[in-house]
Write an enzyme that holds these catalytic residues in place. Structure first.
Site, short mmCIF file in Angstrom:
data_model
loop_
_atom_site.label_atom_id
_atom_site.label_comp_id
_atom_site.label_asym_id
_atom_site.label_seq_id
_atom_site.Cartn_x
_atom_site.Cartn_y
_atom_site.Cartn_z
N LYS A 93 38.10 -22.60 -68.80
CA LYS A 93 37.39 -22.65 -67.53
C LYS A 93 38.33 -23.27 -66.50
O LYS A 93 38.54 -24.48 -66.51
CB LYS A 93 36.12 -23.50 -67.64
CG LYS A 93 35.22 -23.32 -66.44
CD LYS A 93 34.40 -24.54 -66.06
CE LYS A 93 35.14 -25.55 -65.27
NZ LYS A 93 35.64 -25.13 -63.94
N GLU A 153 42.55 -36.44 -70.39
CA GLU A 153 43.63 -37.07 -69.60
C GLU A 153 43.11 -37.23 -68.17
O GLU A 153 42.71 -36.24 -67.54
CB GLU A 153 44.90 -36.22 -69.66
CG GLU A 153 45.50 -36.18 -71.05
CD GLU A 153 45.67 -37.55 -71.68
OE1 GLU A 153 46.13 -38.48 -71.00
OE2 GLU A 153 45.31 -37.70 -72.87
N CYS A 183 48.59 -36.92 -60.63
CA CYS A 183 48.02 -38.06 -61.36
C CYS A 183 49.06 -39.17 -61.46
O CYS A 183 48.73 -40.34 -61.54
CB CYS A 183 47.58 -37.62 -62.74
SG CYS A 183 48.87 -36.74 -63.61
N GLU A 191 41.56 -44.59 -57.25
CA GLU A 191 42.44 -43.43 -57.09
C GLU A 191 42.02 -42.65 -55.85
O GLU A 191 40.89 -42.17 -55.76
CB GLU A 191 42.37 -42.53 -58.32
CG GLU A 191 43.42 -41.43 -58.27
CD GLU A 191 43.32 -40.43 -59.42
OE1 GLU A 191 42.20 -39.99 -59.74
OE2 GLU A 191 44.37 -40.08 -59.98
P1 NAD Z 1 37.80 -32.98 -61.75
O1 NAD Z 1 37.46 -33.98 -62.80
O2 NAD Z 1 36.97 -32.91 -60.56
O3 NAD Z 1 37.82 -31.52 -62.39
C1 NAD Z 1 38.60 -31.21 -63.53
C2 NAD Z 1 37.99 -30.00 -64.22
O4 NAD Z 1 36.73 -30.36 -64.75
C3 NAD Z 1 37.75 -28.81 -63.31
O5 NAD Z 1 38.04 -27.62 -64.01
C4 NAD Z 1 36.27 -28.92 -63.01
O6 NAD Z 1 35.69 -27.68 -62.67
C5 NAD Z 1 35.75 -29.41 -64.34
N1 NAD Z 1 34.45 -30.08 -64.30
C6 NAD Z 1 33.89 -30.75 -63.27
N2 NAD Z 1 32.69 -31.24 -63.64
C7 NAD Z 1 32.50 -30.89 -64.94
C8 NAD Z 1 31.48 -31.12 -65.90
N3 NAD Z 1 30.38 -31.83 -65.59
N4 NAD Z 1 31.61 -30.60 -67.15
C9 NAD Z 1 32.72 -29.91 -67.48
N5 NAD Z 1 33.73 -29.66 -66.61
C10 NAD Z 1 33.63 -30.16 -65.37
O7 NAD Z 1 39.34 -33.26 -61.37
P2 NAD Z 1 40.24 -32.48 -60.33
O8 NAD Z 1 39.83 -32.86 -58.96
O9 NAD Z 1 40.33 -31.05 -60.68
O10 NAD Z 1 41.67 -33.11 -60.65
C11 NAD Z 1 42.13 -34.31 -60.13
C12 NAD Z 1 42.04 -35.41 -61.16
O11 NAD Z 1 42.78 -35.06 -62.32
C13 NAD Z 1 42.67 -36.71 -60.68
O12 NAD Z 1 41.86 -37.77 -61.05
C14 NAD Z 1 44.00 -36.75 -61.43
O13 NAD Z 1 44.53 -38.04 -61.58
C15 NAD Z 1 43.62 -36.13 -62.72
N6 NAD Z 1 44.78 -35.62 -63.43
C16 NAD Z 1 45.20 -36.28 -64.55
C17 NAD Z 1 46.32 -35.85 -65.23
C18 NAD Z 1 46.81 -36.57 -66.45
O14 NAD Z 1 47.63 -36.01 -67.19
N7 NAD Z 1 46.34 -37.76 -66.72
C19 NAD Z 1 47.01 -34.74 -64.78
C20 NAD Z 1 46.55 -34.08 -63.64
C21 NAD Z 1 45.42 -34.52 -62.97
#
Ligand code: NAD
Length: 524
Positions: free
Chosen positions: A207, A288, A322, A418
């Protein structure tokens, strides 16, 4: 299968060379010409539609409609998990060599379409040219690196010998892996989790993020073309809160590979922990999550290295990594000098559309991100001294000036939460121990950096700077596959170390098999 040469990271393209830049310009035109198309879901090899649609727009210019995507229903999500579960019953026995061959084939196709994928990252995710190229290079690296790791882990592994017995250990796949990536490495992270799951013998339901489904659709087409059998890979864009939850909760889901925010990650851990009727395993979750990464500038730091390193880490991809350097902790003796050199470098950054090769800072991803970052900037105005930026314009794209706050208290909100945008906080430390204390004082623990010429301090940081990826005398962003296995501590996640030699183990379970040596069995 021919023996593979040692793994080597994919080289970045040099866009200062005119013919190289011209090829990317052509790819940008080609992708632009495809704008507005409608893309299907892929479940069990079938291209399906849903009644509800998702629009993806160019964050550099929001009137540009990139494409229309299906918003899968919870029912379609459940169907995808069931189809993937059926496909697993045969795919699980596919030899590691065959799986690796397919993944290497994916790498070949990605190299052939490299500039188109780069153009997608520029247009759909708002990445500047170099950032987009690095994103796609990393995805290609995963095909090469994980293929080699799958070959290493495929087949019987030796255990301690034992008289009269023939013991061995095999790493076998888990089952259906639901892959949920973020938008900020729309190619690399999406590919990394998907490829690791597939090459380890699992089936996948992917997804993509609703902000970057187009890049997911390009990867999906490549996986189909590379010959992954129907049902082994399924592509299900849609809302996280509806279809995402339905797939996380499905009793046939064996594992969830998630990268994204802390809030969603923790919610997934919670949902996955609840055993559903008919479920016969404990779901495995890789989550992550976010970061609030600190760079320490020690008294002995070389500012000619530290200043460009902190500028790049804070504002590369608009601070939406991140690993972004969102906190800069400077020894009091060097503080004024650092600020004096840092500010003009930040002011010199050009903010503009990502497709313009002269832009250093593109747009942030969406209106939601723009609003959230701007509200943190307002909070910052009350918590620190505004040195650069502070303004935003979302009239045609989501542009925010690179923003620096100085004299920030380490416990202020902008130093703890963040922000995920082009905002950094500069803090003053009394000495190196105090700097370490500040660096370690958030709930996160993803990346960190120290600029210092003091050997004792560098060694102390190795031991006491608590983060998953520590960099000494270099910036805290830019992890390379194989070189810097990536993942964080505490609320930064499960520390799965993507791009490391242990990563595929998380997508397998180990089966120990022992045969007692008998005369009767020997004869056959
Ligand atoms: P997000 O948590 O909003 O979304 C991530 C994914 O989860 C998306 O595909 C989203 O559609 C899905 N999602 C949202 N709600 C959900 C639910 N209830 N159930 C299942 N899936 C759901 O994050 P984002 O805005 O896409 O990404 C930014 C975040 O990702 C930042 O916090 C960043 O630090 C983190 N990040 C971490 C790493 C790492 O390796 N630690 C790498 C990249 C990004």
């Amino acid at each position: 299968m021919k023996k593979l040469p040692p793994f080597k990271n994919e080289a970045y393209q040099d866009f200062s060379k005119k013919p190289v830049a011209a090829k990317l310009q052509a790819a940008i035109r080609k992708v632009r010409a495809s704008f507005g198309r409608e893309y299907a879901l892929i479940i069990g090899g079938e291209r399906l539609r849903s009644d509800q649609k998702l629009e993806s727009r160019n964050p550099s210019d929001k009137k540009e409609l990139i494409g229309i995507f299906q918003k899968a229903t919870p029912e379609q999500g459940r169907q995808a998990v069931e189809v993937a579960h059926r496909a697993f019953q045969t795919w699980r026995y596919e030899p590691a060599e065959k799986r690796a061959e397919r993944l290497l084939n994916v790498g070949k196709l990605m190299r052939q379409r490299r500039n188109e994928l780069v153009a997608w990252c520029i247009l759909e995710a708002g990445k500047t040219w170099a950032e987009a190229d690095a994103d796609v290079s990393e995805a290609i690296d995963f095909t090469e690196y994980y293929s080699r790791q799958a070959l290493r882990l495929g087949g019987p592994q030796k255990t301690q010998p034992f008289p009269g017995e023939k013991p061995e250990l095999r790493y076998i796949p888990l089952g259906v892996v639901v892959v949920i990536p973020p938008w900020n490495f729309p190619c690399a992270i999406l590919c990394g989790m998907t490829f690791a799951a597939l090459v380890s013998g699992n089936t996948v339901v992917l997804k993509p993020s609703s902000d970057t489904p187009g890049i997911g659709a390009q990867v999906a087409d490549i996986l189909v073309e590379a010959g992954f059998p129907e049902g082994v890979f399924n592509f299900v864009p849609g809302s996280g809160a509806t279809v995402g939850n339905a797939m996380v909760e499905h009793p046939l889901t064996r594992m969830i590979a998630f990268t994204g925010s802390k809030e969603v990650g923790l919610d997934i851990v919670d949902r996955a922990a609840k055993v559903q009727p008919g479920q016969i395993w404990i779901k495995r979750v890789i989550a992550e999550m976010g970061g609030k990464n600190a760079t320490i500038i020690d008294e002995s730091a070389d500012l000619d290295a530290a200043v460009p390193g902190t500028v790049a880490a804070a504002f590369g991809y608009q601070g939406q990594k991140c690993s972004a350097g969102s906190r800069i902790v400077v020894h009091q003796k060097l503080y004024d000098q650092f600020v004096e050199k840092f500010v003009p470098k930040v002011k010199a950054l050009k903010v503009g559309p990502a497709a313009d090769p002269t832009s250093n800072v593109g747009p942030v991803i969406s209106q939601g991100a723009f609003d959230s970052i701007m509200s943190y900037i307002e909070i910052g105005k009350g918590e620190g001294k505004l040195l650069t930026g502070g303004e935003g314009d979302s009239s045609y794209g989501y542009y925010i000036q690179p923003t620096t706050f100085a004299d920030v208290d380490p416990h202020a909100r902008i130093a703890q939460e963040e922000i995920f945008g082009p905002v950094t906080a500069v803090m003053r430390a009394k000495n190196f121990d105090h700097a370490l204390e500040i660096a370690n004082c958030t709930e996160y623990g993803l990346t960190g950096a120290v600029f210092s010429a003091n050997r004792k301090h560098l060694e102390k940081a190795r031991e006491q700077f608590f983060c998953g990826n520590l960099y000494l005398n270099r910036k805290c962003t830019g992890a390379l596959v194989g070189v810097h296995p990536f993942g964080g501590f505490n609320m930064s996640g499960t520390d799965s170390k993507a791009g490391g030699s242990d990563y595929l183990l998380l997508f397998t379970q180990a089966k120990a098999i022992t045969e007692r040596i008998t005369k009767a069995a020997k004869r056959k």
